[in-house]
Design a protein around this motif. Structure first.
Motif, PDB file in Angstrom:
ATOM      1  N   LEU A 145       0.873  -1.171   0.000  1.00  0.00           N
ATOM      2  CA  LEU A 145       0.000   0.000   0.000  1.00  0.00           C
ATOM      3  C   LEU A 145       0.910   1.220   0.000  1.00  0.00           C
ATOM      4  CD1 LEU A 145      -2.573  -1.181   2.700  1.00  0.00           C
ATOM      5  CD2 LEU A 145      -2.651  -1.536   0.223  1.00  0.00           C
ATOM      6  N   ILE A 146       0.860   1.980  -1.078  1.00  0.00           N
ATOM      7  CA  ILE A 146       1.815   3.076  -1.287  1.00  0.00           C
ATOM      8  C   ILE A 146       1.103   4.404  -1.061  1.00  0.00           C
ATOM      9  CG2 ILE A 146       3.399   4.152  -2.923  1.00  0.00           C
ATOM     10  CD1 ILE A 146       3.423   1.346  -4.348  1.00  0.00           C
ATOM     11  N   ALA A 147       1.402   5.036   0.068  1.00  0.00           N
ATOM     12  CA  ALA A 147       0.875   6.361   0.377  1.00  0.00           C
ATOM     13  C   ALA A 147       1.755   7.370  -0.348  1.00  0.00           C
ATOM     14  CB  ALA A 147       0.898   6.600   1.891  1.00  0.00           C
ATOM     15  N   SER A 148       1.256   7.932  -1.444  1.00  0.00           N
ATOM     16  CA  SER A 148       2.147   8.626  -2.378  1.00  0.00           C
ATOM     17  C   SER A 148       2.674   9.958  -1.860  1.00  0.00           C
ATOM     18  CB  SER A 148       1.445   8.828  -3.723  1.00  0.00           C
ATOM     19  OG  SER A 148       0.363   9.733  -3.624  1.00  0.00           O
ATOM     20  N   HIS A 149       1.946  10.612  -0.956  1.00  0.00           N
ATOM     21  CA  HIS A 149       2.477  11.862  -0.397  1.00  0.00           C
ATOM     22  C   HIS A 149       3.660  11.516   0.504  1.00  0.00           C
ATOM     23  CE1 HIS A 149       2.871  15.645   1.717  1.00  0.00           C
ATOM     24  NE2 HIS A 149       2.002  16.193   0.882  1.00  0.00           N
ATOM     25  N   ALA A 157      -3.357   7.667   6.194  1.00  0.00           N
ATOM     26  CA  ALA A 157      -4.617   7.293   6.845  1.00  0.00           C
ATOM     27  C   ALA A 157      -5.427   6.371   5.935  1.00  0.00           C
ATOM     28  CB  ALA A 157      -5.420   8.546   7.189  1.00  0.00           C
ATOM     29  N   CYS A 158      -5.478   6.692   4.646  1.00  0.00           N
ATOM     30  CA  CYS A 158      -6.215   5.863   3.693  1.00  0.00           C
ATOM     31  C   CYS A 158      -5.562   4.486   3.561  1.00  0.00           C
ATOM     32  CB  CYS A 158      -6.279   6.566   2.344  1.00  0.00           C
ATOM     33  SG  CYS A 158      -7.370   5.771   1.143  1.00  0.00           S
ATOM     34  N   ALA A 159      -4.235   4.442   3.547  1.00  0.00           N
ATOM     35  CA  ALA A 159      -3.525   3.159   3.462  1.00  0.00           C
ATOM     36  C   ALA A 159      -3.849   2.277   4.662  1.00  0.00           C
ATOM     37  CB  ALA A 159      -2.022   3.395   3.368  1.00  0.00           C
ATOM     38  N   GLN A 160      -3.864   2.858   5.843  1.00  0.00           N
ATOM     39  CA  GLN A 160      -4.158   2.075   7.041  1.00  0.00           C
ATOM     40  C   GLN A 160      -5.615   1.633   7.079  1.00  0.00           C
ATOM     41  OE1 GLN A 160      -2.661   4.858   9.947  1.00  0.00           O
ATOM     42  NE2 GLN A 160      -0.574   4.043   9.810  1.00  0.00           N
ATOM     43  N   SER A 168      -9.001  -7.752   7.760  1.00  0.00           N
ATOM     44  CA  SER A 168     -10.161  -7.889   8.665  1.00  0.00           C
ATOM     45  C   SER A 168      -9.753  -7.714  10.127  1.00  0.00           C
ATOM     46  CB  SER A 168     -10.823  -9.263   8.466  1.00  0.00           C
ATOM     47  OG  SER A 168     -11.191  -9.456   7.122  1.00  0.00           O
ATOM     48  N   SER A 169      -8.896  -6.730  10.353  1.00  0.00           N
ATOM     49  CA  SER A 169      -8.325  -6.556  11.691  1.00  0.00           C
ATOM     50  C   SER A 169      -9.093  -5.560  12.548  1.00  0.00           C
ATOM     51  CB  SER A 169      -6.886  -6.066  11.567  1.00  0.00           C
ATOM     52  OG  SER A 169      -6.846  -4.766  10.973  1.00  0.00           O
ATOM     53  N   GLY A 170     -10.161  -4.991  11.993  1.00  0.00           N
ATOM     54  CA  GLY A 170     -10.841  -3.959  12.749  1.00  0.00           C
ATOM     55  C   GLY A 170      -9.976  -2.715  12.898  1.00  0.00           C
ATOM     56  N   GLY A 171      -9.293  -2.334  11.829  1.00  0.00           N
ATOM     57  CA  GLY A 171      -8.419  -1.165  11.851  1.00  0.00           C
ATOM     58  C   GLY A 171      -9.217   0.115  11.913  1.00  0.00           C
ATOM     59  N   PRO A 172      -8.594   1.240  11.547  1.00  0.00           N
ATOM     60  CA  PRO A 172      -9.287   2.532  11.627  1.00  0.00           C
ATOM     61  C   PRO A 172     -10.600   2.500  10.846  1.00  0.00           C
ATOM     62  CG  PRO A 172      -6.977   2.834  11.030  1.00  0.00           C
ATOM     63  CD  PRO A 172      -7.242   1.369  10.983  1.00  0.00           C
ATOM     64  N   ASP A 173     -11.662   3.026  11.439  1.00  0.00           N
ATOM     65  CA  ASP A 173     -12.937   3.043  10.733  1.00  0.00           C
ATOM     66  C   ASP A 173     -13.005   4.261   9.817  1.00  0.00           C
ATOM     67  OD1 ASP A 173     -13.515   5.226  12.368  1.00  0.00           O
ATOM     68  OD2 ASP A 173     -14.956   4.143  13.610  1.00  0.00           O
TER      69      ASP A 173
END
Length: 233
Positions: A145-149, A157-160, A168-173
């Protein structure tokens, strides 16, 4: 499945099963809304000169992009998803040049699957990739997952958020992810009424998750790379 998050547009992420390149504010939000408006394909240009040269040979294409967030002289469109959404584009092709997202995508072609997204198509992208991994993946596939900035929290945040969906880890909603994007350094100029060149409505587009029936996949051949719609079957 091994999921790595890397940040920046310069490093070659190396061979992987899938690279997902993220540019939330605003390149791949623009691309998403361009496809929703009927664009056929989007060619990725490394430089303004390359974009202009390609258009010279393909005059039907429209030029879209930015330098440091601002419109490029001689281009038809800038990097505003709101303006793209209001532009008749059905059947057209775009040539896109941006500071972070396009550059990162061109550096991430060494992969069986190269997908691009912002938050607007993040869940659809993650669900598509989960299905592909379940059906076709090799042993212990690597997903980048490449966060380009290079330093901003918006793409990270979008990558996470995508990472959480993939494992399916229940990461950031979604709510927490939207909050981080809106609080990121990249978002602040859109919240500044003294900077009308960065319209506030763009930030609304960049933080709205849509349920769409396609992902944006990068193909490449003979020195050309382009984004096309791939239906989610």
């Amino acid at each position: 499945m091994q999921i790595n998050i890397v940040q920046g547009h310069d490093p070659d992420p190396g061979p992987t099963f899938a690279n997902v390149v993220i540019d939330t504010i605003r390149a791949f939000t623009v691309a998403h809304f361009a496809f929703l408006s009927g664009v056929r394909s989007i060619y990725l240009a490394e430089s303004v000169e390359q974009a202009l040269s390609f258009r010279k040979h393909h005059p039907d294409c429209l030029l879209a992009g930015e330098i440091q967030g601002l419109p490029i002289n001689g281009f038809d469109l800038d990097n505003s998803p709101a303006r793209i959404d209001r532009t008749p584009l059905n059947g057209r092709r775009l040539i896109q040049k941006t500071t972070n997202g396009v550059k990162a995508a061109l550096n991430a072609l060494n992969s069986e699957y190269v997908l691009v997204t912002g938050l607007s198509n993040a869940r659809s992208t993650a669900n598509f990739l989960k299905r592909v991994l379940q059906q076709h993946s090799p042993q212990a596939p690597v997903v980048q997952l490449i966060a380009s900035h290079p330093s901003g929290d918006d793409d990270l945040a979008c990558a996470q958020y995508i990472q959480g969906i993939l494992n399916s880890s229940g990461g950031p909603d979604l709510e927490a992810t939207v909050r981080r994007i809106r609080e990121s350094e990249a978002a602040q100029k859109f919240l500044d009424p003294g900077r009308p060149e960065f319209p506030l409505e763009d930030l609304t587009y960049c933080t709205a998750e849509l349920n769409t029936s396609f992902v944006m996949r990068v193909r490449h051949r003979e020195g050309l790379a382009w984004i096309e719609r791939q239906p989610i079957s």
